[in-house]
Design a protein around this motif. Structure first.
Motif, PDB file in Angstrom:
ATOM      1  N   LYS A   1     -30.134  99.917  63.906  1.00  0.00           N
ATOM      2  CA  LYS A   1     -29.787  99.552  62.386  1.00  0.00           C
ATOM      3  C   LYS A   1     -29.655  98.321  61.917  1.00  0.00           C
ATOM      4  N   PHE A   2     -29.828  97.785  60.900  1.00  0.00           N
ATOM      5  CA  PHE A   2     -29.629  96.263  60.625  1.00  0.00           C
ATOM      6  C   PHE A   2     -28.278  96.305  60.003  1.00  0.00           C
TER       7      PHE A   2
ATOM      8  N   VAL B   1     -35.463  89.295  53.978  1.00  0.00           N
ATOM      9  CA  VAL B   1     -36.439  90.519  53.868  1.00  0.00           C
ATOM     10  C   VAL B   1     -36.008  91.559  54.908  1.00  0.00           C
ATOM     11  N   LEU B   2     -36.116  92.795  54.498  1.00  0.00           N
ATOM     12  CA  LEU B   2     -35.965  93.942  55.399  1.00  0.00           C
ATOM     13  C   LEU B   2     -36.890  95.113  54.779  1.00  0.00           C
TER      14      LEU B   2
ATOM     15  N   LEU C   1     -39.372  94.648  66.824  1.00  0.00           N
ATOM     16  CA  LEU C   1     -38.254  93.662  66.436  1.00  0.00           C
ATOM     17  C   LEU C   1     -38.416  92.252  66.552  1.00  0.00           C
TER      18      LEU C   1
ATOM     19  N   ASP D   1     -30.375 100.381  55.651  1.00  0.00           N
ATOM     20  CA  ASP D   1     -30.567  99.391  56.854  1.00  0.00           C
ATOM     21  C   ASP D   1     -31.286  99.660  58.084  1.00  0.00           C
ATOM     22  N   LYS D   2     -32.062 100.855  57.921  1.00  0.00           N
ATOM     23  CA  LYS D   2     -32.811 101.110  59.277  1.00  0.00           C
ATOM     24  C   LYS D   2     -34.350 100.548  58.928  1.00  0.00           C
ATOM     25  N   ILE D   3     -34.554  99.476  60.011  1.00  0.00           N
ATOM     26  CA  ILE D   3     -35.911  98.865  59.806  1.00  0.00           C
ATOM     27  C   ILE D   3     -36.981  99.563  60.068  1.00  0.00           C
TER      28      ILE D   3
ATOM     29  N   TYR E   1     -30.681  88.322  66.879  1.00  0.00           N
ATOM     30  CA  TYR E   1     -32.075  87.464  66.968  1.00  0.00           C
ATOM     31  C   TYR E   1     -31.623  86.207  66.331  1.00  0.00           C
TER      32      TYR E   1
ATOM     33  N   ARG F   1     -29.827  87.259  62.918  1.00  0.00           N
ATOM     34  CA  ARG F   1     -30.211  88.640  62.452  1.00  0.00           C
ATOM     35  C   ARG F   1     -29.466  89.623  63.453  1.00  0.00           C
TER      36      ARG F   1
ATOM     37  N   ASP G   1     -39.961  90.259  63.828  1.00  0.00           N
ATOM     38  CA  ASP G   1     -39.179  90.222  62.498  1.00  0.00           C
ATOM     39  C   ASP G   1     -38.876  88.681  62.425  1.00  0.00           C
TER      40      ASP G   1
END
Lengths: 142, 322
Positions: A84-85, B192-193, B150, B201-203, A119, A76, B153
């Motif tokens: 941001k992802f 999943v997020l 993080l 997209d901001k966790i 990650y 990830r 996660d």
């Protein structure tokens, strides 16, 4: 002479392997995982790899109790500046190894930001036990 | 003469190793970023007359109870605490473990320690069921540091799913909903997020909140695989299962997602009224109620996993002026 040659070759291969992988051996498992970067053709690449030695022997006998059925590997990636992802990268895994390679170089425009947090999640699945190593790598692309 | 040949051969081999290192490995190896050595392990076995066997089939239980041994491997150089939960059809249940019956069990473990303990689940109803065990590493770490959040996660949780059959093998009738979806081809999510905004997209990692407020957020599920997938979602607040929406009675959300789609499911909770950091975790389980084992004892190669979201730290601040 042949035996000596075989022994030396064997030691050489092990030495090379030892230089690339860090063995995390407990009394019960021989799980190896690693993430690293390398440069190739002017690009920076990120690799994650997990391997499992399925031929563990204890007290002279192979112990299948600690074999591995499958190694799972997921990555990830987040923007290292904003959090941001960015994307998920599921990778292929088999019963003895899993590997993922990702171009994280500055020319990998699809990837966006220059600061990246990667990650990596491993799952070593066995008949009795699962093991869950994970790693976190922080990149600043220059 | 023979010894000299051997000596030359040894020198030749080592020269080859050194050359190969400088020619092949060194130019392409920039840095070894990470080669960690610590991890957790989680497993199960059954024991009959001192013979240990894995649970490698659907379990046909005789008297509505299911028992065996659970193993936790604390492969860390320091002590750790673990928290264990069990779910029957994705609803948290009390179970016997290490001498007590409870929904939440805590185990303290020494560095490099392994814990083997007997467990037992009783009162299993008739039919085909999924039983899921989850174990959480370091469950009461309330740090609000973003790096720590993080790092949780997808991590710090072991899981093990069983198919258990009692009297008949009728599976629960589930309606898997395919709603709140977007089939945008640029979907990058495969899992999943949790986010504060829809399709964001901001966790979501932490928030200062006030007692009893309603907190709205979104559980995003993405599917980059080339097949449709059913899933189950549960929510844990301080490791207690809570409803998907606080004013409803559903504790499990059953969804379905096609290849390439992303869903953004609106959910909410009511914030507890006690001061301090509370841990919110969403668990995403793929392909619930699928047979894990075929009749010939081979494992289903579908994605059958349970993945945790990042642990969201909800920092309840009680206003002293009130």
């Amino acid at each position: 002479m042949n035996n000596i040659r075989r022994a030396i070759l064997c030691i050489s291969v092990l030495a090379l392997l030892g230089s690339t992988f860090v063995t995390i051996a407990s009394a019960n498992s021989d799980i190896r995982y690693q993430t690293s970067t390398f440069n190739y053709h002017g690009q920076t690449w990120f690799t994650a790899s997990g391997i499992y030695n399925s031929y563990i022997e204890y007290n002279g006998a192979a112990d299948s109790s600690y074999s591995i059925n499958r190694i799972g590997l997921d990555m990830r990636i987040y923007d290292g500046t904003t959090g941001k992802f960015l994307r998920d990268l599921p990778a292929y895994g088999s019963n003895t190894n899993a590997i993922a390679v990702l171009n994280v170089g500055e020319n990998a425009n699809w990837f966006g930001p220059l600061v990246r947090d990667i990650y990596t999640y491993f799952t070593f699945e066995g008949p009795y036990m699962n093991w869950y190593p994970s790693t976190h790598d922080h990149f600043v692309v220059r | 003469m023979k010894k000299l040949k051997i000596l030359f051969f040894v020198i030749f081999i080592f020269a080859c190793i050194i050359c190969s290192y400088y020619i092949i490995i060194k130019p392409i190896t920039n840095t070894i970023e990470n080669n960690g050595s610590e991890y957790m392990g989680f497993g199960f076995y059954q024991k009959n007359n001192n013979t240990i066997t894995p649970f490698n089939n659907t379990l046909y239980v005789n008297n509505g109870s299911f028992d065996g041994y659970m193993v936790i491997d604390n492969h860390f150089n320091h002590e750790n605490q673990y928290l264990i939960l069990a779910f029957l059809d994705y609803n948290a249940i009390p179970f016997y473990y290490n001498g007590t019956v409870s929904t939440i069990h805590i185990v303290n473990m020494s560095p490099m320690g392994m814990n083997h303990s007997y467990f037992n689940i009783t009162n299993i109803p008739n039919g085909f069921h999924d039983i899921l065990f989850l174990v959480f590493l370091d469950p009461y770490n309330h740090s609000l540091d973003e790096v720590y959040r993080l790092d949780t996660d997808y991590s710090d949780m072991g899981r093990w799913r069983f198919n258990v059959v009692f009297k008949n093998d009728l599976k629960p009738l589930i309606q898997f909903k395919n709603v709140y979806t977007d089939d945008n081809n640029s979907n990058k999510l495969n899992g999943v997020l949790v986010t504060k905004d829809t399709f964001s997209d901001k966790i979501f990692l932490s928030k200062n909140v006030t007692p009893n407020e309603t907190l709205n957020y979104f559980i995003n599920i993405g599917n980059k695989r080339n097949i449709s997938e059913n899933y189950a979602i549960i929510q844990l607040l301080d490791y207690n299962q809570i409803p998907i929406n606080y004013n409803e009675s559903n504790y499990v959300y059953y969804g379905s997602i096609k290849s390439g789609e992303r869903s953004s499911i609106p959910v909410n909770i009511k914030i507890p009224d006690s001061n301090g950091v509370h841990e919110l975790i969403i668990i995403w389980t793929t392909n619930p109620y699928e047979n894990i084992w075929s009749l010939n004892g081979t494992k289903n190669n579908m994605q059958l996993d349970s993945i945790p979201s990042a642990r969201i730290g909800l920092n309840v601040i009680i206003n002293q002026n009130n």
